[in-house]
Design a protein around this motif. Sequence first.
Motif, PDB file in Angstrom:
ATOM      1  N   ALA A  33       0.851  -1.195   0.000  1.00  0.00           N
ATOM      2  CA  ALA A  33       0.000   0.000   0.000  1.00  0.00           C
ATOM      3  C   ALA A  33       0.884   1.240   0.000  1.00  0.00           C
ATOM      4  O   ALA A  33       1.946   1.259   0.619  1.00  0.00           O
ATOM      5  CB  ALA A  33      -0.903   0.000   1.231  1.00  0.00           C
ATOM      6  N   HIS A  34       0.431   2.262  -0.712  1.00  0.00           N
ATOM      7  CA  HIS A  34       1.140   3.541  -0.751  1.00  0.00           C
ATOM      8  C   HIS A  34       0.125   4.605  -1.144  1.00  0.00           C
ATOM      9  O   HIS A  34      -0.493   4.528  -2.195  1.00  0.00           O
ATOM     10  CB  HIS A  34       2.281   3.482  -1.775  1.00  0.00           C
ATOM     11  N   ASP A  35      -0.068   5.560  -0.242  1.00  0.00           N
ATOM     12  CA  ASP A  35      -0.973   6.667  -0.524  1.00  0.00           C
ATOM     13  C   ASP A  35      -0.439   7.921   0.153  1.00  0.00           C
ATOM     14  O   ASP A  35       0.686   7.925   0.656  1.00  0.00           O
ATOM     15  CB  ASP A  35      -2.415   6.345  -0.095  1.00  0.00           C
ATOM     16  N   LEU A  40       3.115   0.796   3.261  1.00  0.00           N
ATOM     17  CA  LEU A  40       3.268  -0.465   3.979  1.00  0.00           C
ATOM     18  C   LEU A  40       3.880  -1.467   3.020  1.00  0.00           C
ATOM     19  O   LEU A  40       3.433  -1.586   1.872  1.00  0.00           O
ATOM     20  CB  LEU A  40       1.906  -0.982   4.447  1.00  0.00           C
ATOM     21  N   GLY A  41       4.908  -2.178   3.486  1.00  0.00           N
ATOM     22  CA  GLY A  41       5.533  -3.189   2.645  1.00  0.00           C
ATOM     23  C   GLY A  41       6.184  -4.279   3.461  1.00  0.00           C
ATOM     24  O   GLY A  41       6.208  -4.229   4.696  1.00  0.00           O
ATOM     25  N   LEU A  42       6.705  -5.281   2.753  1.00  0.00           N
ATOM     26  CA  LEU A  42       7.438  -6.386   3.364  1.00  0.00           C
ATOM     27  C   LEU A  42       8.777  -6.551   2.658  1.00  0.00           C
ATOM     28  O   LEU A  42       8.830  -6.541   1.420  1.00  0.00           O
ATOM     29  CB  LEU A  42       6.678  -7.707   3.233  1.00  0.00           C
ATOM     30  N   GLY A 135       5.909   7.026   6.850  1.00  0.00           N
ATOM     31  CA  GLY A 135       4.922   8.067   7.058  1.00  0.00           C
ATOM     32  C   GLY A 135       4.673   8.857   5.781  1.00  0.00           C
ATOM     33  O   GLY A 135       5.316   8.622   4.746  1.00  0.00           O
ATOM     34  N   ALA A 136       3.775   9.793   5.867  1.00  0.00           N
ATOM     35  CA  ALA A 136       3.418  10.633   4.716  1.00  0.00           C
ATOM     36  C   ALA A 136       4.651  11.307   4.125  1.00  0.00           C
ATOM     37  O   ALA A 136       5.427  11.927   4.845  1.00  0.00           O
ATOM     38  CB  ALA A 136       2.401  11.684   5.130  1.00  0.00           C
ATOM     39  N   GLU A 142      12.828   9.739   0.200  1.00  0.00           N
ATOM     40  CA  GLU A 142      13.903   8.761   0.036  1.00  0.00           C
ATOM     41  C   GLU A 142      14.186   8.482  -1.439  1.00  0.00           C
ATOM     42  O   GLU A 142      15.343   8.283  -1.836  1.00  0.00           O
ATOM     43  CB  GLU A 142      13.562   7.469   0.783  1.00  0.00           C
ATOM     44  N   LEU A 143      13.147   8.479  -2.269  1.00  0.00           N
ATOM     45  CA  LEU A 143      13.354   8.303  -3.710  1.00  0.00           C
ATOM     46  C   LEU A 143      14.109   9.491  -4.299  1.00  0.00           C
ATOM     47  O   LEU A 143      15.017   9.317  -5.115  1.00  0.00           O
ATOM     48  CB  LEU A 143      12.016   8.097  -4.428  1.00  0.00           C
TER      49      LEU A 143
END
Length: 188
Positions: A33-35, A40-42, A135-136, A142-143
């Motif tokens: 998920a990314h908004d 959220l990732g693994l 977080g938002a 980071e990108l």
Amino acid sequence: MSSAFPSLAGHFLIAMPTMTDPAFAQSVVYLLAHDAEGALGLIINRHMDLTLAEVFAQLQPEDASFDPAHNQEIFNGGPVQAELGFVLHQRGPEFQGTTHFGELALTSSKDALLAIAQGDGPTPSMIALGHAGWGAGQIEDELRANAWLSCPADHKIIFDTPIAERRSAAAALLGVDLDRLSHQVGHS
């Protein structure tokens, strides 16, 4: 001109050689998920010194037996909530704590682990302790700082590629050889 990034849900984040955060150095993260509120990732390429058989023994289910044919390695899914278990799997079986993310699902309930241990669980699957969270605006920052490469994910890399090859296989989706990237970052 908008500075907003499109959602990276369903993408890999591949740590650049310059990544120094020990929680993410040399990692590949599958973003579920990314908004605008975060992500959220693994981590999919870091296994722990732990197997499903050992977890099953700790759960000590009274009326369940373990099928050794379904033993698998447990992954370090990330530094957030490292005490919680997550099962990443194809959509299909429903468990108490299943949330769907496109073609995949994430389950965070004991019934999924017991089903896998008994040979009745979702296949393919990946079991992880902890997850990665941002977080938002954090991933976007980071990108921009060149900490990550990103590309649409290939589920075969998650479920079928040997662990040691997942990072190079994910980078190959972009045509990148990570061994040839510089460990120095610069701007011209």
